[in-house]
Design a protein around this motif. Structure first.
Motif, PDB file in Angstrom:
ATOM      1  N   LEU A 135       0.865   1.907   8.545  1.00 13.02           N
ATOM      2  CA  LEU A 135       1.840   2.218   7.499  1.00 13.02           C
ATOM      3  C   LEU A 135       1.454   1.622   6.150  1.00 13.02           C
ATOM      4  O   LEU A 135       1.644   2.249   5.112  1.00 13.02           O
ATOM      5  CB  LEU A 135       3.233   1.761   7.914  1.00 13.02           C
ATOM      6  CG  LEU A 135       3.917   2.695   8.910  1.00 13.02           C
ATOM      7  CD1 LEU A 135       5.180   2.051   9.457  1.00 13.02           C
ATOM      8  CD2 LEU A 135       4.219   4.035   8.277  1.00 13.02           C
ATOM      9  N   LEU A 136       0.922   0.415   6.157  1.00  9.96           N
ATOM     10  CA  LEU A 136       0.494  -0.177   4.890  1.00  9.96           C
ATOM     11  C   LEU A 136      -0.638   0.637   4.263  1.00  9.96           C
ATOM     12  O   LEU A 136      -0.720   0.756   3.038  1.00  9.96           O
ATOM     13  CB  LEU A 136       0.049  -1.628   5.095  1.00  9.96           C
ATOM     14  CG  LEU A 136       1.160  -2.621   5.405  1.00  9.96           C
ATOM     15  CD1 LEU A 136       0.577  -3.979   5.777  1.00  9.96           C
ATOM     16  CD2 LEU A 136       2.133  -2.753   4.242  1.00  9.96           C
ATOM     17  N   ILE A 137      -1.488   1.219   5.100  1.00 17.59           N
ATOM     18  CA  ILE A 137      -2.597   2.042   4.598  1.00 17.59           C
ATOM     19  C   ILE A 137      -2.106   3.418   4.168  1.00 17.59           C
ATOM     20  O   ILE A 137      -2.443   3.892   3.086  1.00 17.59           O
ATOM     21  CB  ILE A 137      -3.700   2.167   5.673  1.00 17.59           C
ATOM     22  CG1 ILE A 137      -4.423   0.833   5.819  1.00 17.59           C
ATOM     23  CG2 ILE A 137      -4.685   3.283   5.319  1.00 17.59           C
ATOM     24  CD1 ILE A 137      -5.342   0.758   7.023  1.00 17.59           C
ATOM     25  N   SER A 138      -1.300   4.049   5.010  1.00 28.30           N
ATOM     26  CA  SER A 138      -0.901   5.430   4.715  1.00 28.30           C
ATOM     27  C   SER A 138       0.263   5.542   3.735  1.00 28.30           C
ATOM     28  O   SER A 138       0.436   6.575   3.098  1.00 28.30           O
ATOM     29  CB  SER A 138      -0.551   6.172   6.012  1.00 28.30           C
ATOM     30  OG  SER A 138       0.619   5.641   6.597  1.00 28.30           O
ATOM     31  N   ARG A 139       1.058   4.490   3.608  1.00 24.98           N
ATOM     32  CA  ARG A 139       2.219   4.514   2.709  1.00 24.98           C
ATOM     33  C   ARG A 139       2.255   3.265   1.827  1.00 24.98           C
ATOM     34  O   ARG A 139       3.230   2.514   1.818  1.00 24.98           O
ATOM     35  CB  ARG A 139       3.525   4.600   3.510  1.00 24.98           C
ATOM     36  CG  ARG A 139       3.636   5.776   4.460  1.00 24.98           C
ATOM     37  CD  ARG A 139       3.705   7.105   3.713  1.00 24.98           C
ATOM     38  NE  ARG A 139       3.952   8.224   4.588  1.00 24.98           N
ATOM     39  CZ  ARG A 139       3.015   8.938   5.208  1.00 24.98           C
ATOM     40  NH1 ARG A 139       1.756   8.618   5.069  1.00 24.98           N
ATOM     41  NH2 ARG A 139       3.340   9.961   5.956  1.00 24.98           N
ATOM     42  N   PRO A 140       1.200   3.037   1.048  1.00 25.14           N
ATOM     43  CA  PRO A 140       1.154   1.815   0.242  1.00 25.14           C
ATOM     44  C   PRO A 140       2.221   1.764  -0.848  1.00 25.14           C
ATOM     45  O   PRO A 140       2.514   0.696  -1.380  1.00 25.14           O
ATOM     46  CB  PRO A 140      -0.252   1.848  -0.365  1.00 25.14           C
ATOM     47  CG  PRO A 140      -0.611   3.286  -0.391  1.00 25.14           C
ATOM     48  CD  PRO A 140       0.044   3.893   0.825  1.00 25.14           C
ATOM     49  N   TYR A 141       2.821   2.891  -1.152  1.00 24.34           N
ATOM     50  CA  TYR A 141       3.805   2.979  -2.229  1.00 24.34           C
ATOM     51  C   TYR A 141       5.211   2.557  -1.791  1.00 24.34           C
ATOM     52  O   TYR A 141       6.103   2.433  -2.613  1.00 24.34           O
ATOM     53  CB  TYR A 141       3.859   4.411  -2.769  1.00 24.34           C
ATOM     54  CG  TYR A 141       3.967   5.450  -1.675  1.00 24.34           C
ATOM     55  CD1 TYR A 141       5.192   5.748  -1.088  1.00 24.34           C
ATOM     56  CD2 TYR A 141       2.835   6.105  -1.215  1.00 24.34           C
ATOM     57  CE1 TYR A 141       5.283   6.674  -0.076  1.00 24.34           C
ATOM     58  CE2 TYR A 141       2.918   7.041  -0.200  1.00 24.34           C
ATOM     59  CZ  TYR A 141       4.147   7.323   0.365  1.00 24.34           C
ATOM     60  OH  TYR A 141       4.236   8.241   1.374  1.00 24.34           O
ATOM     61  N   LEU A 142       5.419   2.310  -0.495  1.00 25.56           N
ATOM     62  CA  LEU A 142       6.745   1.871  -0.055  1.00 25.56           C
ATOM     63  C   LEU A 142       6.980   0.427  -0.516  1.00 25.56           C
ATOM     64  O   LEU A 142       6.033  -0.328  -0.722  1.00 25.56           O
ATOM     65  CB  LEU A 142       6.863   1.990   1.466  1.00 25.56           C
ATOM     66  CG  LEU A 142       6.902   3.435   1.983  1.00 25.56           C
ATOM     67  CD1 LEU A 142       6.945   3.442   3.509  1.00 25.56           C
ATOM     68  CD2 LEU A 142       8.081   4.199   1.415  1.00 25.56           C
TER      69      LEU A 142
END
Length: 191
Positions: A135-142
């Motif tokens: 998730l940190l890689i695929s959704r860094p904008y969260l």
């Protein structure tokens, strides 16, 4: 990659049967490096007298850090189609995962984690570390806040959660479990 080993891109296929064999070789090397990093942090934690829970947590954090340093390789190595018996699966069974399972076994042997299958418990912990990394890689904008603090908080929760789960009976209603945990927290805070 071809440039790193000093050959032209097409000639790299002379060393591998096909694209899948090349990707398997890349993944095997990836997991070897991951294992080296996980063991380095586990060794440092052990050198300072850290508990087995701290070592396990350090291994999980090393996993997340390594994934964040190498996001494209991480995707290839962990999010592609797996095939049982492949070199990648053999690497997972003989390196980083085995060391994580060894940490879990130590916690079971010490009576800190409840008795059970160490492979299943290690898979649960690996699933959490993988989920955080993915998730940190695929959704860094969260709005993760400080990524290191976020990963540590999640991994700490899971590592300690296994300790608590040993005290919860399967028949205990969730409400009773929450009440018991709240009482334990309140008692600790009063001290």
């Amino acid at each position: 990659m071809a440039q790193r080993v000093g050959v032209t891109p097409p000639s790299i296929y002379l060393h591998f049967a096909d694209k899948d064999a090349l990707l398997d070789a890349v993944c095997v090397r990836y997991f070897e490096k991951l294992d080296e990093e996980m063991q380095e942090v586990a060794g440092r934690a052990g050198d300072v007298g850290a508990s087995a829970v701290d070592v396990l947590r350090a291994q999980g954090l090393a996993y997340v850090r390594f994934a964040l340093k190498t996001p494209e390789l991480y995707r290839i190595a962990t999010m592609g189609q797996g095939s049982p018996g492949s070199d990648v699966d053999m690497t997972l069974n003989s390196s980083a995962f085995v060391h994580m399972r060894t940490s879990v076994e130590a916690l079971i042997d010490e009576g800190i984690y409840p008795p059970g299958d160490p492979t299943a418990l290690a898979l649960e912990l690996w699933t959490v570390a993988h989920g955080v990394a993915a998730l940190l890689i695929s959704r860094p904008y969260l709005p993760w806040g400080d990524v290191e603090e976020f990963a540590d908080r999640v991994l700490r929760s899971v590592c300690c959660g296994h300790i608590v789960s040993g005290a919860i009976r399967p028949a205990d209603p969730p409400r009773d479990t929450v009440t018991w945990l709240k009482e334990a927290v309140d008692e600790r805070n009063r001290r």
